[in-house]
Write a protein that holds these residues in place. Structure first.
Motif, PDB file in Angstrom:
ATOM      1  N   MET A   9     -10.952  -0.212  -9.909  1.00 43.22           N
ATOM      2  CA  MET A   9     -11.237  -1.393  -9.101  1.00 43.22           C
ATOM      3  C   MET A   9     -12.736  -1.644  -9.140  1.00 43.22           C
ATOM      4  O   MET A   9     -13.540  -0.714  -9.168  1.00 43.22           O
ATOM      5  N   ALA A  10     -13.100  -2.916  -9.186  1.00 41.17           N
ATOM      6  CA  ALA A  10     -14.512  -3.277  -9.169  1.00 41.17           C
ATOM      7  C   ALA A  10     -14.697  -4.484  -8.277  1.00 41.17           C
ATOM      8  O   ALA A  10     -13.846  -5.368  -8.240  1.00 41.17           O
ATOM      9  N   ILE A  11     -15.774  -4.493  -7.512  1.00 40.68           N
ATOM     10  CA  ILE A  11     -16.081  -5.657  -6.676  1.00 40.68           C
ATOM     11  C   ILE A  11     -17.413  -6.225  -7.124  1.00 40.68           C
ATOM     12  O   ILE A  11     -18.431  -5.541  -7.084  1.00 40.68           O
ATOM     13  N   GLY A  12     -17.376  -7.452  -7.597  1.00 41.31           N
ATOM     14  CA  GLY A  12     -18.594  -8.100  -8.055  1.00 41.31           C
ATOM     15  C   GLY A  12     -19.274  -7.337  -9.174  1.00 41.31           C
ATOM     16  O   GLY A  12     -20.494  -7.233  -9.204  1.00 41.31           O
ATOM     17  N   GLY A  13     -18.486  -6.797 -10.082  1.00 37.07           N
ATOM     18  CA  GLY A  13     -19.040  -6.080 -11.219  1.00 37.07           C
ATOM     19  C   GLY A  13     -19.409  -4.648 -10.916  1.00 37.07           C
ATOM     20  O   GLY A  13     -19.734  -3.877 -11.817  1.00 37.07           O
ATOM     21  N   LYS A  14     -19.339  -4.262  -9.644  1.00 39.30           N
ATOM     22  CA  LYS A  14     -19.707  -2.901  -9.276  1.00 39.30           C
ATOM     23  C   LYS A  14     -18.431  -2.062  -9.165  1.00 39.30           C
ATOM     24  O   LYS A  14     -17.522  -2.430  -8.411  1.00 39.30           O
ATOM     25  N   PRO A  15     -18.330  -0.985  -9.947  1.00 41.14           N
ATOM     26  CA  PRO A  15     -17.087  -0.199  -9.893  1.00 41.14           C
ATOM     27  C   PRO A  15     -16.948   0.542  -8.565  1.00 41.14           C
ATOM     28  O   PRO A  15     -17.902   1.154  -8.081  1.00 41.14           O
ATOM     29  N   ILE A  16     -15.765   0.439  -7.969  1.00 44.76           N
ATOM     30  CA  ILE A  16     -15.494   1.119  -6.702  1.00 44.76           C
ATOM     31  C   ILE A  16     -14.616   2.337  -6.971  1.00 44.76           C
ATOM     32  O   ILE A  16     -14.815   3.409  -6.422  1.00 44.76           O
ATOM     33  N   LEU A  17     -13.619   2.131  -7.830  1.00 43.65           N
ATOM     34  CA  LEU A  17     -12.719   3.230  -8.199  1.00 43.65           C
ATOM     35  C   LEU A  17     -12.581   3.241  -9.716  1.00 43.65           C
ATOM     36  O   LEU A  17     -12.577   2.187 -10.354  1.00 43.65           O
ATOM     37  N   SER A  42     -10.464   2.141   0.127  1.00 46.71           N
ATOM     38  CA  SER A  42     -10.182   1.112  -0.880  1.00 46.71           C
ATOM     39  C   SER A  42      -8.967   1.508  -1.703  1.00 46.71           C
ATOM     40  O   SER A  42      -8.161   0.654  -2.087  1.00 46.71           O
ATOM     41  N   LEU A  43      -8.826   2.800  -1.962  1.00 50.49           N
ATOM     42  CA  LEU A  43      -7.686   3.270  -2.744  1.00 50.49           C
ATOM     43  C   LEU A  43      -6.381   2.923  -2.040  1.00 50.49           C
ATOM     44  O   LEU A  43      -5.446   2.395  -2.648  1.00 50.49           O
ATOM     45  N   LEU A  44      -6.323   3.202  -0.724  1.00 49.20           N
ATOM     46  CA  LEU A  44      -5.111   2.872   0.030  1.00 49.20           C
ATOM     47  C   LEU A  44      -4.832   1.377  -0.035  1.00 49.20           C
ATOM     48  O   LEU A  44      -3.695   0.942  -0.211  1.00 49.20           O
ATOM     49  N   LYS A  45      -5.893   0.579   0.128  1.00 44.66           N
ATOM     50  CA  LYS A  45      -5.711  -0.875   0.110  1.00 44.66           C
ATOM     51  C   LYS A  45      -5.200  -1.322  -1.254  1.00 44.66           C
ATOM     52  O   LYS A  45      -4.325  -2.189  -1.346  1.00 44.66           O
ATOM     53  N   LEU A  50      -3.544  -4.845  -1.078  1.00 41.63           N
ATOM     54  CA  LEU A  50      -4.431  -5.629  -0.216  1.00 41.63           C
ATOM     55  C   LEU A  50      -5.769  -5.919  -0.889  1.00 41.63           C
ATOM     56  O   LEU A  50      -6.501  -6.792  -0.461  1.00 41.63           O
ATOM     57  N   MET A  51      -6.096  -5.144  -1.935  1.00 44.94           N
ATOM     58  CA  MET A  51      -7.309  -5.418  -2.689  1.00 44.94           C
ATOM     59  C   MET A  51      -6.934  -5.450  -4.168  1.00 44.94           C
ATOM     60  O   MET A  51      -6.099  -4.666  -4.607  1.00 44.94           O
ATOM     61  N   PRO A  52      -7.542  -6.357  -4.918  1.00 42.70           N
ATOM     62  CA  PRO A  52      -7.182  -6.452  -6.334  1.00 42.70           C
ATOM     63  C   PRO A  52      -7.679  -5.237  -7.113  1.00 42.70           C
ATOM     64  O   PRO A  52      -8.824  -4.818  -6.952  1.00 42.70           O
ATOM     65  N   ALA A  53      -6.802  -4.658  -7.907  1.00 40.73           N
ATOM     66  CA  ALA A  53      -7.187  -3.496  -8.716  1.00 40.73           C
ATOM     67  C   ALA A  53      -6.367  -3.536  -9.996  1.00 40.73           C
ATOM     68  O   ALA A  53      -5.341  -4.210 -10.068  1.00 40.73           O
ATOM     69  N   ARG A  54      -6.847  -2.836 -10.997  1.00 43.34           N
ATOM     70  CA  ARG A  54      -6.082  -2.740 -12.238  1.00 43.34           C
ATOM     71  C   ARG A  54      -5.587  -1.305 -12.399  1.00 43.34           C
ATOM     72  O   ARG A  54      -6.272  -0.361 -12.038  1.00 43.34           O
ATOM     73  N   PHE A  55      -4.374  -1.181 -12.913  1.00 39.43           N
ATOM     74  CA  PHE A  55      -3.862   0.163 -13.175  1.00 39.43           C
ATOM     75  C   PHE A  55      -2.859   0.084 -14.310  1.00 39.43           C
ATOM     76  O   PHE A  55      -2.340  -0.998 -14.619  1.00 39.43           O
ATOM     77  N   ASP A  56      -2.594   1.221 -14.941  1.00 38.43           N
ATOM     78  CA  ASP A  56      -1.580   1.232 -15.989  1.00 38.43           C
ATOM     79  C   ASP A  56      -0.200   1.109 -15.370  1.00 38.43           C
ATOM     80  O   ASP A  56       0.643   0.349 -15.836  1.00 38.43           O
ATOM     81  N   ARG A  57      -0.005   1.893 -14.296  1.00 36.31           N
ATOM     82  CA  ARG A  57       1.320   1.851 -13.672  1.00 36.31           C
ATOM     83  C   ARG A  57       1.214   2.293 -12.224  1.00 36.31           C
ATOM     84  O   ARG A  57       0.439   3.197 -11.881  1.00 36.31           O
ATOM     85  N   LEU A  58       1.952   1.605 -11.365  1.00 36.27           N
ATOM     86  CA  LEU A  58       2.051   2.035  -9.980  1.00 36.27           C
ATOM     87  C   LEU A  58       3.535   2.026  -9.664  1.00 36.27           C
ATOM     88  O   LEU A  58       4.200   0.996  -9.806  1.00 36.27           O
ATOM     89  N   CYS A  59       4.056   3.161  -9.298  1.00 35.07           N
ATOM     90  CA  CYS A  59       5.502   3.280  -9.167  1.00 35.07           C
ATOM     91  C   CYS A  59       5.844   3.935  -7.841  1.00 35.07           C
ATOM     92  O   CYS A  59       5.278   4.972  -7.477  1.00 35.07           O
ATOM     93  N   PHE A  60       6.738   3.324  -7.084  1.00 30.64           N
ATOM     94  CA  PHE A  60       7.134   3.867  -5.785  1.00 30.64           C
ATOM     95  C   PHE A  60       8.655   3.905  -5.738  1.00 30.64           C
ATOM     96  O   PHE A  60       9.325   2.897  -5.944  1.00 30.64           O
ATOM     97  N   ARG A  61       9.207   5.134  -5.512  1.00 29.62           N
ATOM     98  CA  ARG A  61      10.657   5.311  -5.524  1.00 29.62           C
ATOM     99  C   ARG A  61      11.122   5.811  -4.165  1.00 29.62           C
ATOM    100  O   ARG A  61      11.294   7.010  -3.971  1.00 29.62           O
ATOM    101  N   PRO A  62      11.299   4.922  -3.175  1.00 31.37           N
ATOM    102  CA  PRO A  62      11.801   5.392  -1.881  1.00 31.37           C
ATOM    103  C   PRO A  62      13.302   5.627  -1.974  1.00 31.37           C
ATOM    104  O   PRO A  62      13.967   5.046  -2.839  1.00 31.37           O
ATOM    105  N   GLN A  63      13.839   6.491  -1.106  1.00 31.48           N
ATOM    106  CA  GLN A  63      15.280   6.728  -1.144  1.00 31.48           C
ATOM    107  C   GLN A  63      16.028   5.536  -0.596  1.00 31.48           C
ATOM    108  O   GLN A  63      17.169   5.276  -0.948  1.00 31.48           O
TER     109      GLN A  63
END
Lengths: 267, 290, 335
Positions: A9-17, A42-45, A50-63
């Motif tokens: 994640m980056a805000i205004g060109g500044k990397p946050i995560l 920021s990670l939780l968001k 709640l905050m724009p971020a890029r990732f390869d994959r985000l996967c949530f498997r609730p029962q």
């Protein structure tokens, strides 16, 4: 059941995560630690959309709900169905104009319960967090901070989530209340086998809960390992300093071995 | 456990809040009681007065205050007390209607600007700023004058210039509240956005809007009577307080009561609304979003 | 990811942002003003004809049509608007329908009256407000304080045309000390100026008092007090310096109410000035004059407001925040 792969994640060109990856199993606890500004919140968001971020994959498997997979970036409305989030400041997290009961009941709005079901579910949730039923009628301004945080916990529980995110759940509270709420959290996790993802800067608290430790520093993963081994031997200089500082402050026991069990005793 | 938690601190918070809630409730009850009594008195006045507001009585021109005519009679022999009573309907009542309309319209525009995206925000707020740039009364004089002096045109003019403050306040506060944690929670819990606006945002900006509304109400009373005094508002023979002042101006030396009582009526009603609003703001202060 | 976007930041950036916002608002203002007169009822060509040939009662349609051609009254709305706007920006404000002399000349002949009245009232009003609020915060809660607060409340609720009438009744009609209506001698300005000053005093006392009280309880003032600095020195040297300037800039934000007050007072006392000019123009449907005057009031208001905001930004970022947060101290004291 929750998998995050290469999140940045980056805000205004500044990397946050940068390149954050982890996975949590059902019923386990992942503690995300790090100093303030390290990107924990920021990670939780980002995970909740709640905050724009890029990732390869985000996967949530609730029962209880359909599996959610996002690739590249978050799509659609924020919030992972089947999970709930308990925030740092309970007073800010509760609408001052609504009674605690209504705030709690709102958490299962999408299930459209009838009045009787809603009342009984609210009562059960209040009992789970050891609040008297009369609390449902109170406004946030009429309860203590600890009671408000318990209400937030009840708001999460009433939805029967398989995962609860905690963002510094204790740091707004004083020491005695911290201990009591931590104990309640523990009981709830054991009773309902809920997965916890806890963001905290308090290593003592982390030691009492964590199965896995994820340490962030300036948005990068500094350590990601089982809690047992993390507290026995730290992988990097930074982690050693972190653990030593916690020991000096007395929030972690001095002896390294069996850190987790001892911390549990001290709780 | 909960007993231990209800520590001294919590009880103090509790007590302070309760005291404040109690004085707020007492205040609101008091205001309601005064309004009921006032309303009853005014109604009684309408039924009991033996005079009509606009019927001349040339035998009793410009008579000073007496038992028969409490506040005297004007240049056409009309009873000033009766005219004041009817004038209140124009001044206070019309102002009430205009500001309620302005408050609702302004709030809707402000909320729309705050929550329907950037384009809506930029457009609506520029429009609001542009309208805001006209000093209210000057715009009202121009609109009412150009359209032709009449009550309807004055009302239109005051509605056109009266909504911007509500739009600004509603937008500012609601955008601020939309970033609060409890709104984030509601979003994560899957509440539809109209419900978030209705249940979480509006109740929290309501008190501030109410305070602004009392302020706006008293200003509008001043504007209505001012416009009527200048000849751009309610037209004679209707008994508006400002129009009565305009009538009485010519007779100020021989019959000063003609201009003292209407002015006093404006002053007292505006002062009462202002003080109520101030007190309301103080009482709502810590509990509301501002 | 090394795309660098050009971002406005720093004082220059905020100034540029303000200026662009200002331009947008000015455009909006002129659009609203023009729309207002464009859709006003009545035949504009007839109004112009009447102004040109005051003796003639009725005009043949050819003459009216000629006038429509001349003033492009047959063009579509937007064409007329942009023609008017471009002339306005170039300083060509047109001729008054009523007197057939340039609008600017009539305006220039009247503006000094208004400026004099405003300036005199501001001096009296601000001086009185300053004294009252200084006395008021000296011992908050004292009798003097309560009197000052009561006076401010009454002043805010007082219709200034009524106050004007009362002053005329007392000082002109009964005591015969001062002239009531009109312009001319310096004595003519006393009653109008006092009337307008009363409102300024009321609103500014409220503001100054709030600012002084806040400054008096600021942490660094407490520190000075603990160090043993005397209360009068604290007030004159520290509270004054930190509260007076920001508080005085607030009257700039209130310039709309000041303009309104000036117009009403001018009309109440039958003085010359732009207020009377506006009322006359409105009643005689003198559209070039109306357009110009409304634009003038709006421009003055917008420009002073922006100027004040820039000054407040420069003085103290917090002060402008306070201004933006508005209702607490600022706007609500209006009128």
């Amino acid at each position: 059941m929750l998998l995050v792969d290469n999140l940045e994640m980056a805000i205004g060109g500044k990397p946050i995560l940068d390149d954050v990856s982890f996975a949590v199993e059902q019923g386990q606890t992942l503690c995300i630690a790090g100093e303030s500004g390290s990107g924990k919140s920021s990670l939780l968001k980002a995970i909740n959309g709640l905050m724009p971020a890029r990732f390869d994959r985000l996967c949530f498997r609730p029962q209880t709900h359909r599996e959610i997979t996002h690739e590249g970036q978050w799509h659609g409305k924020p919030g992972l169905r089947g999970s709930r989030w308990v925030m740092q400041d309970p007073i800010a997290a509760l609408n001052p104009k609504l009674t605690l009961g209504r705030s709690i009941g709102e958490s299962i709005y999408s299930k459209k319960p009838n009045a009787a079901d809603l009342a009984s579910a609210t009562a059960t949730a209040l009992a789970d967090v050891e609040l008297p039923p009369a609390m449902a009628e109170r406004k946030p301004s009429e309860v203590s901070l600890g009671q408000a945080q318990r209400a937030c916990l009840a708001r999460a529980l009433i939805a029967r989530p398989t995962l609860i995110f905690f963002d510094e759940p204790l740091s707004a509270l004083d020491a005695i209340v911290q201990k009591q709420i931590a104990a309640t959290m523990k009981r709830i996790q054991e009773r309902y086998r809920i997965t916890f993802v806890i963001v905290t800067h308090d290593l003592g608290f982390a030691a009492a809960f964590a199965d896995q430790m994820l340490v962030l520093r300036n948005g990068k993963v500094e350590a990601y390992q089982p809690a047992q081994s993390f507290f026995e031997a730290q992988a990097s200089r930074y982690c050693v300093d972190l653990v030593d500082a916690a020991r000096d402050l007395g929030s972690l026991p001095q002896a390294a071995e069996g850190a987790r069990n001892q911390a549990e005793v001290s709780l | 456990m909960t007993v231990a938690e209800s520590s001294v601190l919590a009880e103090q918070v509790d007590l302070k809040q309760r005291l404040q809630n109690r004085s707020l409730k007492r205040f609101i009850t008091g205001v309601c009681a005064v309004l009921v009594v006032l309303g009853a008195l005014v109604c009684a006045g309408f039924f009991l007065t033996p005079y009509a507001p606009n019927t001349p009585d040339f035998l009793n021109r410009l008579s000073p205050p007496s038992v028969a005519h409490w506040f005297g009679t004007d240049q056409l022999g009309r009873d000033v007390a009766t005219r004041l009573l009817y004038g209140g309907l124009w001044s206070v009542g019309l102002a009430l209607l205009i500001t309620v309309f302005g408050a609702i319209a302004g709030t809707i525009i402000g909320l729309a600007a705050g929550h329907f995206g950037r384009v809506a925000d930029a457009t609506l707020m520029r429009v609001t700023d542009s309208f805001f740039a006209f000093p209210e009364l000057i715009a009202a004089i121009t609109i009412a004058g150009v359209l032709g002096p009449s009550t309807a045109n004055m009302v239109l003019a005051l509605i056109l210039v009266g909504w911007m403050r509500f739009a600004r306040l509603a937008r500012g506060l609601s955008v601020d509240i939309a970033h609060r944690d409890f709104v984030t929670q509601a979003k994560l819990n899957g509440l539809p956005s109209r419900l978030i606006l209705w249940r979480h945002i509006l109740p929290n900006i309501g008190p501030s809007l109410l305070v602004l509304w009392t302020n706006s109400w008293s200003r509008t009373i001043l504007s209505i009577s001012g416009l009527s005094f200048l000849g751009f508002g309610v037209q004679p023979p209707n008994a508006e307080w400002g129009a009565m002042l305009l009538d009485g101006k010519a007779y100020m030396q021989t019959a000063p009561h003609l201009m003292i009582f209407p002015g006093l009526a404006i002053l007292v009603s505006v002062l009462a609304i202002n003080l109520t609003g101030d007190r309301l703001r103080d009482l709502l202060g810590s509990g509301s979003a501002t | 990811m090394t795309i660098r976007t050009f971002r406005l930041s720093g004082p220059l950036g905020s100034l540029a942002k303000r200026l662009s916002g200002l331009m947008a608002v000015l455009f909006g203002v002129s659009f609203i003003t023009f729309t207002m007169t464009y859709f006003a009822p009545g035949d504009k060509a007839a109004a112009i004809a009447h102004a040109r040939y005051p003796e003639t009662q009725s005009f043949p349609p050819e003459i009216l049509e000629g006038i429509r051609e001349e003033f492009s009254l047959n063009e579509p709305f937007l064409v007329q608007f942009f023609q008017w706007l471009s002339r306005f920006v170039q300083g060509d404000f047109g001729n008054s329908f009523a007197s057939n002399v340039p609008v600017w000349d009539v305006f220039a002949a009247n503006i000094t009256e208004t400026l004099t009245l405003t300036a005199v009232s501001l001096v009296i009003g601000l001086a009185a407000a300053f004294c009252l609020s200084a006395v008021s915060v000296w011992r908050p809660g004292s009798l003097a304080d309560r009197l000052a607060v009561a006076l401010a409340s009454i002043g805010a609720a007082m219709p200034n045309y009524w106050l004007g009438l009362l002053l005329i009744l007392l000082f002109a009609a009964h005591l015969n000390w001062l002239p009531a209506y009109g312009t001319g001698t310096p004595a003519h300005i006393v009653l109008p100026a006092v009337t307008l000053a009363f409102w300024i005093t009321a609103s500014q006392t409220r503001l100054l008092r709030a600012f002084f009280l806040e400054a008096k309880s600021a942490p660094y003032i407490e520190t000075l007090r603990l160090r043993g600095v005397s209360e009068s020195e604290i007030f004159w040297r520290h509270v004054m310096r930190h509260a007076a300037v920001p508080a005085l800039t607030m009257i700039g934000l209130d310039v709309a109410a000041l303009l309104e007050g000036t117009v009403i007072v001018e009309l109440t006392f039958a003085r010359g000035g732009v207020g009377s000019l506006l009322a006359g123009a409105v009643l005689s449907r003198d559209y070039p004059m109306i357009l110009f005057l409304v634009m003038f009031f709006a421009l003055v208001y917008v420009l002073i407001n922006s100027l004040i905001e820039i000054i407040q930004d420069a003085l103290d970022p917090k002060a402008s925040l306070l201004g933006a947060a508005g209702p607490a101290v600022g706007k609500e004291a209006r009128l």
